[in-house]
Design a protein around this motif. Structure first.
Motif, PDB file in Angstrom:
ATOM      1  N   GLY A 189      30.829  61.285  38.176  1.00 44.46           N
ATOM      2  CA  GLY A 189      31.775  60.390  38.823  1.00 44.46           C
ATOM      3  C   GLY A 189      31.158  59.729  40.050  1.00 44.46           C
ATOM      4  N   ASN A 190      31.830  59.829  41.185  1.00 51.47           N
ATOM      5  CA  ASN A 190      31.343  59.208  42.414  1.00 51.47           C
ATOM      6  C   ASN A 190      30.338  60.073  43.169  1.00 51.47           C
ATOM      7  N   ALA A 191      30.129  61.294  42.717  1.00 47.87           N
ATOM      8  CA  ALA A 191      29.174  62.178  43.373  1.00 47.87           C
ATOM      9  C   ALA A 191      27.745  61.767  43.016  1.00 47.87           C
ATOM     10  N   GLN A 192      26.812  62.085  43.895  1.00 47.53           N
ATOM     11  CA  GLN A 192      25.405  61.842  43.575  1.00 47.53           C
ATOM     12  C   GLN A 192      24.958  62.861  42.538  1.00 47.53           C
ATOM     13  N   LEU A 193      24.249  62.402  41.523  1.00 45.74           N
ATOM     14  CA  LEU A 193      23.798  63.255  40.432  1.00 45.74           C
ATOM     15  C   LEU A 193      22.324  63.590  40.579  1.00 45.74           C
ATOM     16  N   LEU A 194      22.007  64.874  40.499  1.00 45.28           N
ATOM     17  CA  LEU A 194      20.625  65.322  40.411  1.00 45.28           C
ATOM     18  C   LEU A 194      20.425  65.959  39.044  1.00 45.28           C
ATOM     19  N   THR A 195      19.423  65.522  38.316  1.00 48.65           N
ATOM     20  CA  THR A 195      19.091  66.107  37.019  1.00 48.65           C
ATOM     21  C   THR A 195      17.745  66.804  37.151  1.00 48.65           C
ATOM     22  N   LEU A 196      17.761  68.120  37.022  1.00 44.66           N
ATOM     23  CA  LEU A 196      16.574  68.938  37.241  1.00 44.66           C
ATOM     24  C   LEU A 196      16.238  69.697  35.969  1.00 44.66           C
ATOM     25  N   LEU A 199      13.521  73.048  43.158  1.00 45.59           N
ATOM     26  CA  LEU A 199      13.645  72.615  44.552  1.00 45.59           C
ATOM     27  C   LEU A 199      12.813  71.365  44.808  1.00 45.59           C
ATOM     28  N   TYR A 200      11.615  71.322  44.243  1.00 44.09           N
ATOM     29  CA  TYR A 200      10.753  70.150  44.394  1.00 44.09           C
ATOM     30  C   TYR A 200      11.427  68.903  43.820  1.00 44.09           C
ATOM     31  N   GLN A 201      11.966  69.023  42.617  1.00 42.37           N
ATOM     32  CA  GLN A 201      12.638  67.882  41.995  1.00 42.37           C
ATOM     33  C   GLN A 201      13.861  67.443  42.801  1.00 42.37           C
ATOM     34  N   ALA A 202      14.608  68.418  43.304  1.00 47.34           N
ATOM     35  CA  ALA A 202      15.787  68.094  44.104  1.00 47.34           C
ATOM     36  C   ALA A 202      15.404  67.333  45.363  1.00 47.34           C
ATOM     37  N   LEU A 203      14.319  67.734  46.008  1.00 47.51           N
ATOM     38  CA  LEU A 203      13.869  67.047  47.223  1.00 47.51           C
ATOM     39  C   LEU A 203      13.349  65.650  46.927  1.00 47.51           C
ATOM     40  N   CYS A 204      12.754  65.473  45.759  1.00 45.50           N
ATOM     41  CA  CYS A 204      12.289  64.131  45.371  1.00 45.50           C
ATOM     42  C   CYS A 204      13.482  63.192  45.166  1.00 45.50           C
ATOM     43  N   GLN A 205      14.575  63.724  44.620  1.00 48.40           N
ATOM     44  CA  GLN A 205      15.740  62.902  44.335  1.00 48.40           C
ATOM     45  C   GLN A 205      16.672  62.760  45.542  1.00 48.40           C
ATOM     46  N   LYS A 206      16.679  63.764  46.421  1.00 46.20           N
ATOM     47  CA  LYS A 206      17.554  63.720  47.606  1.00 46.20           C
ATOM     48  C   LYS A 206      16.806  64.349  48.783  1.00 46.20           C
ATOM     49  N   PRO A 207      15.980  63.574  49.471  1.00 44.23           N
ATOM     50  CA  PRO A 207      15.149  64.111  50.553  1.00 44.23           C
ATOM     51  C   PRO A 207      15.935  64.761  51.689  1.00 44.23           C
ATOM     52  N   SER A 208      17.179  64.351  51.886  1.00 48.89           N
ATOM     53  CA  SER A 208      17.969  64.907  52.995  1.00 48.89           C
ATOM     54  C   SER A 208      18.283  66.392  52.811  1.00 48.89           C
ATOM     55  N   LEU A 209      17.987  66.951  51.634  1.00 48.15           N
ATOM     56  CA  LEU A 209      18.202  68.375  51.398  1.00 48.15           C
ATOM     57  C   LEU A 209      17.135  69.246  52.059  1.00 48.15           C
ATOM     58  N   LYS A 249      26.445  66.555  42.470  1.00 45.29           N
ATOM     59  CA  LYS A 249      26.532  67.249  41.185  1.00 45.29           C
ATOM     60  C   LYS A 249      25.113  67.478  40.664  1.00 45.29           C
ATOM     61  N   VAL A 250      24.894  68.663  40.115  1.00 43.04           N
ATOM     62  CA  VAL A 250      23.563  69.025  39.629  1.00 43.04           C
ATOM     63  C   VAL A 250      23.632  69.444  38.176  1.00 43.04           C
ATOM     64  N   ALA A 251      22.781  68.846  37.351  1.00 43.76           N
ATOM     65  CA  ALA A 251      22.645  69.237  35.949  1.00 43.76           C
ATOM     66  C   ALA A 251      21.270  69.868  35.764  1.00 43.76           C
ATOM     67  N   LEU A 252      21.243  71.061  35.189  1.00 44.37           N
ATOM     68  CA  LEU A 252      19.993  71.771  34.949  1.00 44.37           C
ATOM     69  C   LEU A 252      19.685  71.778  33.462  1.00 44.37           C
ATOM     70  N   LEU A 253      18.505  71.326  33.109  1.00 39.38           N
ATOM     71  CA  LEU A 253      18.023  71.383  31.727  1.00 39.38           C
ATOM     72  C   LEU A 253      16.923  72.443  31.695  1.00 39.38           C
ATOM     73  N   ILE A 254      17.258  73.620  31.190  1.00 38.63           N
ATOM     74  CA  ILE A 254      16.310  74.741  31.191  1.00 38.63           C
ATOM     75  C   ILE A 254      15.970  75.104  29.752  1.00 38.63           C
ATOM     76  N   ASP A 255      14.710  75.046  29.420  1.00 36.28           N
ATOM     77  CA  ASP A 255      14.255  75.374  28.076  1.00 36.28           C
ATOM     78  C   ASP A 255      13.500  76.700  28.090  1.00 36.28           C
ATOM     79  N   GLY A 256      13.701  77.494  27.046  1.00 38.01           N
ATOM     80  CA  GLY A 256      12.919  78.722  26.871  1.00 38.01           C
ATOM     81  C   GLY A 256      13.374  79.882  27.728  1.00 38.01           C
ATOM     82  N   LEU A 257      14.673  80.019  27.950  1.00 42.85           N
ATOM     83  CA  LEU A 257      15.153  81.148  28.756  1.00 42.85           C
ATOM     84  C   LEU A 257      14.797  82.490  28.140  1.00 42.85           C
ATOM     85  N   ASP A 258      14.589  82.510  26.826  1.00 40.50           N
ATOM     86  CA  ASP A 258      14.195  83.760  26.182  1.00 40.50           C
ATOM     87  C   ASP A 258      12.735  84.124  26.501  1.00 40.50           C
ATOM     88  N   GLU A 259      12.009  83.198  27.137  1.00 39.17           N
ATOM     89  CA  GLU A 259      10.624  83.442  27.513  1.00 39.17           C
ATOM     90  C   GLU A 259      10.477  83.684  29.011  1.00 39.17           C
TER      91      GLU A 259
END
Length: 200
Positions: free
Chosen positions: A105-112, A135-145, A186-196
């Motif tokens: 919606g109106n919130a800033q979106l971070l996709t990590l 954390l690195y990706q989040a800082l690249c997308q929103k430096p104020s963090l 808002k933060v969306a996490l795409l995590i692959d291979g949690l079984d590893e």
């Protein structure tokens, strides 16, 4: 009589500190697993992001969940069944990002994202590397963090010799999750291979 003079250190600009933090968090194998995953043919996984749910589907519509869902959407399957290829496909498809923006919606979106790989190096399967990458990706997308994640790095007394330790990044990730309470982010996490995942 001896006199001691305290000479103040010159102020370091916040953007310089942020660059130093990002440089310490990043590592040269950060994108290797993603790059090594086979890229799917354009039509192979097109069904995954179709707006209309097919009657024969045995699982909830991914597109609908991306737009309106909560919590976790889990994709499971046997080893070698193409889960990582699907994740890479979704990550690169603009429809996924459009659907997530609708959810934000109106919130800033971070996709990590992070791609675990048990057969890879230590940095491709550890919890510390997961935290560092996100954390690195989040800082690249929103430096104020930066000051929220690592407030101690902005102090004149900050020492950089062993930064970041596991405790540094775990503490920063807790600060990150706590900062999501005001609904402006808002933060969306795409995590692959949690079984590893290697929980160290």
């Amino acid at each position: 009589m001896n006199a001691i003079f305290c000479i103040p250190m010159p102020d370091v600009k916040p953007e310089v500190i942020l660059d130093r933090i990002k440089s310490a968090l990043g590592y040269h194998q950060q994108h290797d697993r993603f790059d090594d995953i086979v890229t799917a043919h354009a039509k192979t996984f097109d069904w995954a992001l179709q707006v209309k749910e097919r009657p024969t589907q045995g699982w909830p519509s991914l597109h609908n969940w991306l737009c309106h869902g909560q919590a976790i959407y889990s994709v499971s399957g046997k080893a070698g069944s193409g889960k990582s290829t699907l994740m890479k496909y979704l990550h690169q498809d603009v429809r996924l990002h459009d659907a997530l923006q609708s959810w934000a919606g109106n919130a800033q979106l971070l996709t990590l994202s992070f791609y675990f790989w048990n057969a890879g190096s230590e940095s491709q399967k550890s919890q510390k590397s997961l935290f560092r990458s996100l954390l690195y990706q989040a800082l690249c997308q929103k430096p104020s963090l930066g000051p929220i994640f690592f407030p101690e790095r902005y102090l004149p007394s900050a020492k950089w010799t062993e930064f970041p330790t596991f405790h540094d990044v775990r503490r920063a990730f807790k600060h990150f999750t706590a900062s999501l309470d005001d609904d402006s982010l808002k933060v969306a996490l795409l995590i692959d291979g949690l079984d590893e995942f290697d929980a160290v």
